[in-house]
Motif scaffolding. Structure first.
Motif, PDB file in Angstrom:
ATOM      1  N   ILE A 182       0.714  -1.178  -0.069  1.00 51.20           N
ATOM      2  CA  ILE A 182      -0.028   0.010   0.106  1.00 51.20           C
ATOM      3  C   ILE A 182       0.848   1.183   0.100  1.00 51.20           C
ATOM      4  CG2 ILE A 182      -0.391   0.372   2.326  1.00 51.20           C
ATOM      5  CD1 ILE A 182      -3.111   0.720  -0.138  1.00 51.20           C
ATOM      6  N   LYS A 183       2.091   1.303   0.691  1.00 47.79           N
ATOM      7  CA  LYS A 183       2.895   2.252   0.608  1.00 47.79           C
ATOM      8  C   LYS A 183       3.501   2.364  -0.892  1.00 47.79           C
ATOM      9  CE  LYS A 183       3.974   2.282   5.468  1.00 47.79           C
ATOM     10  NZ  LYS A 183       5.314   2.072   6.668  1.00 47.79           N
ATOM     11  N   GLU A 184       3.825   1.403  -1.630  1.00 47.03           N
ATOM     12  CA  GLU A 184       4.328   1.436  -2.798  1.00 47.03           C
ATOM     13  C   GLU A 184       3.313   2.229  -3.647  1.00 47.03           C
ATOM     14  OE1 GLU A 184       6.246  -2.204  -4.091  1.00 47.03           O
ATOM     15  OE2 GLU A 184       7.289  -2.529  -2.419  1.00 47.03           O
ATOM     16  N   LEU A 185       2.220   1.791  -3.618  1.00 46.90           N
ATOM     17  CA  LEU A 185       1.062   2.025  -4.421  1.00 46.90           C
ATOM     18  C   LEU A 185       0.737   3.583  -4.301  1.00 46.90           C
ATOM     19  CD1 LEU A 185      -1.348   1.658  -6.339  1.00 46.90           C
ATOM     20  CD2 LEU A 185      -2.640   1.154  -4.343  1.00 46.90           C
ATOM     21  N   PHE A 186       0.845   3.871  -3.128  1.00 49.11           N
ATOM     22  CA  PHE A 186       0.617   5.451  -2.840  1.00 49.11           C
ATOM     23  C   PHE A 186       1.794   6.235  -3.319  1.00 49.11           C
ATOM     24  CE2 PHE A 186       0.795   9.364   0.121  1.00 49.11           C
ATOM     25  CZ  PHE A 186      -0.627   9.793  -0.377  1.00 49.11           C
ATOM     26  N   GLN A 187       2.795   5.887  -3.055  1.00 50.02           N
ATOM     27  CA  GLN A 187       3.929   6.411  -3.517  1.00 50.02           C
ATOM     28  C   GLN A 187       4.117   6.496  -5.139  1.00 50.02           C
ATOM     29  OE1 GLN A 187       6.158   7.913  -1.732  1.00 50.02           O
ATOM     30  NE2 GLN A 187       7.406   8.830  -3.117  1.00 50.02           N
ATOM     31  N   HIS A 188       3.556   5.511  -5.801  1.00 55.68           N
ATOM     32  CA  HIS A 188       3.411   5.433  -7.201  1.00 55.68           C
ATOM     33  C   HIS A 188       2.321   6.486  -7.837  1.00 55.68           C
ATOM     34  CE1 HIS A 188       2.858   3.855 -11.281  1.00 55.68           C
ATOM     35  NE2 HIS A 188       1.791   3.658 -11.118  1.00 55.68           N
ATOM     36  N   ILE A 189       1.367   6.616  -6.951  1.00 50.91           N
ATOM     37  CA  ILE A 189       0.382   7.390  -7.129  1.00 50.91           C
ATOM     38  C   ILE A 189       0.790   9.065  -7.333  1.00 50.91           C
ATOM     39  CG2 ILE A 189      -1.826   8.622  -6.542  1.00 50.91           C
ATOM     40  CD1 ILE A 189      -2.785   5.563  -6.101  1.00 50.91           C
ATOM     41  N   LYS A 190       1.692   8.997  -5.984  1.00 48.88           N
ATOM     42  CA  LYS A 190       2.196  10.902  -5.817  1.00 48.88           C
ATOM     43  C   LYS A 190       3.303  10.794  -6.985  1.00 48.88           C
ATOM     44  CE  LYS A 190       4.206  10.836  -2.021  1.00 48.88           C
ATOM     45  NZ  LYS A 190       4.333  10.918  -0.475  1.00 48.88           N
ATOM     46  N   ILE A 191       3.979  10.083  -7.611  1.00 51.81           N
ATOM     47  CA  ILE A 191       4.843  10.112  -8.723  1.00 51.81           C
ATOM     48  C   ILE A 191       4.250  10.423 -10.022  1.00 51.81           C
ATOM     49  CG2 ILE A 191       6.796   9.025 -10.067  1.00 51.81           C
ATOM     50  CD1 ILE A 191       7.648   7.694  -7.332  1.00 51.81           C
ATOM     51  N   LYS A 192       3.255   9.654  -9.933  1.00 46.29           N
ATOM     52  CA  LYS A 192       2.270   9.548 -11.368  1.00 46.29           C
ATOM     53  C   LYS A 192       1.739  10.883 -11.384  1.00 46.29           C
ATOM     54  CE  LYS A 192      -1.065   7.056 -13.717  1.00 46.29           C
ATOM     55  NZ  LYS A 192      -2.147   5.800 -13.684  1.00 46.29           N
ATOM     56  N   SER A 193       1.100  11.356 -10.264  1.00 44.61           N
ATOM     57  CA  SER A 193       0.478  12.674 -10.094  1.00 44.61           C
ATOM     58  C   SER A 193       1.341  13.852 -10.326  1.00 44.61           C
ATOM     59  CB  SER A 193      -0.373  12.854  -8.869  1.00 44.61           C
ATOM     60  OG  SER A 193      -0.595  14.106  -8.746  1.00 44.61           O
TER      61      SER A 193
END
Length: 191
Positions: free
Chosen positions: A138-149
Motif C-alpha cells: 500500500i505504501k508503494e502504491l501510494f508512492q506510485h500515485i504521488k509520482i504519477k500525479s
C-alpha cells in the motif's frame, strides 16, 4: 456435568468417608473450584482479546475501504486529466484541477499511514503475518500515485506553457501582419 453437581456428590461422600479421605475429597473439590475459576478467567480474557481483535479489524477494514474508494477515484480523475484538451482555457482548467488533486493526494498521507498502522497492529496482535505484505504494497502504491500525479502535473504545466507561448506568438505575428498590411495599404495610396 455441572460443577455444582460434582461438588454436591463429593460432599455426599463425607458421611461415608474416613477423616483422612474427607480431607482428600475437600482438597479435590477446592482444586476443582479453583480450576473452574481459572478457566472462567481465561475464557473472560480470551473473550476480551477476541472483542479487541474484532474491533481493531473493524477499524482496519473501514480505513482500508475508505482508502480503496479514494484510490479508485484518484485513478479515474487522473484518467480524465490525461485526456487531451483543445483550447488554452481548457488546458489551464485541467492543470488547475490536477494541482488540486495533487494537493489532495498529499493530504491523504495520514490516511495511508493510519491504514498501515492498523494493519501493523493487527499483525502484532494476532501474530498473523498475512497482512505483513499488505503494508509495503500500500505504501508503494501510494508512492506510485504521488509520482504519477507529479509527472502528470509537470506535463500539464508544460502543455499550458507551450500553448501560452504559441498563443502569444500567434498574437504577435497577427499584430505584425496587420501592421504590414496597414503599411502596405498606406504605400499603395501614396503611389
Amino acid at each position: 456435568m455441572e460443577l455444582e453437581a460434582v461438588v454436591e456428590e463429593g460432599e455426599q461422600l463425607y458421611t461415608h468417608t474416613s477423616p483422612d479421605g474427607r480431607e482428600i475429597v475437600r482438597r479435590q473439590i477446592r482444586s476443582l473450584r479453583d480450576d473452574w475459576e481459572c478457566l472462567g478467567e481465561v475464557l473472560q480474557a480470551t473473550s476480551q482479546r477476541v472483542d479487541s481483535c474484532l474491533s481493531q479489524f473493524g477499524d482496519f477494514t473501514a480505513a482500508q475501504e475508505e482508502l480503496t474508494q479514494w484510490l479508485r477515484s484518484v485513478e479515474q480523475a487522473m484518467q480524465v486529466h490525461t485526456q487531451l484538451q483543445a483550447t488554452l482555457p481548457e488546458k489551464a482548467l485541467q492543470l488547475q484541477n490536477h494541482r488540486l488533486m495533487t494537493q489532495e493526494i498529499a493530504l491523504r498521507q495520514p490516511l495511508v499511514e493510519a491504514v498501515c498502522d492498523k494493519a501493523q497492529q493487527l499483525v502484532e496482535f494476532t501474530k498473523d503475518a498475512s497482512l505483513q505484505s499488505y503494508i509495503p504494497s500500500i505504501k508503494e502504491l501510494f508512492q506510485h500515485i504521488k509520482i504519477k500525479s507529479r509527472d502528470l502535473l509537470d506535463k500539464l504545466e508544460v502543455c499550458v506553457q507551450d500553448h501560452t507561448r504559441l498563443s502569444e506568438q500567434m498574437h504577435a505575428f497577427d499584430r505584425w501582419l496587420r501592421s504590414e498590411e496597414h503599411t502596405s495599404e498606406l504605400q499603395s495610396h501614396h503611389d
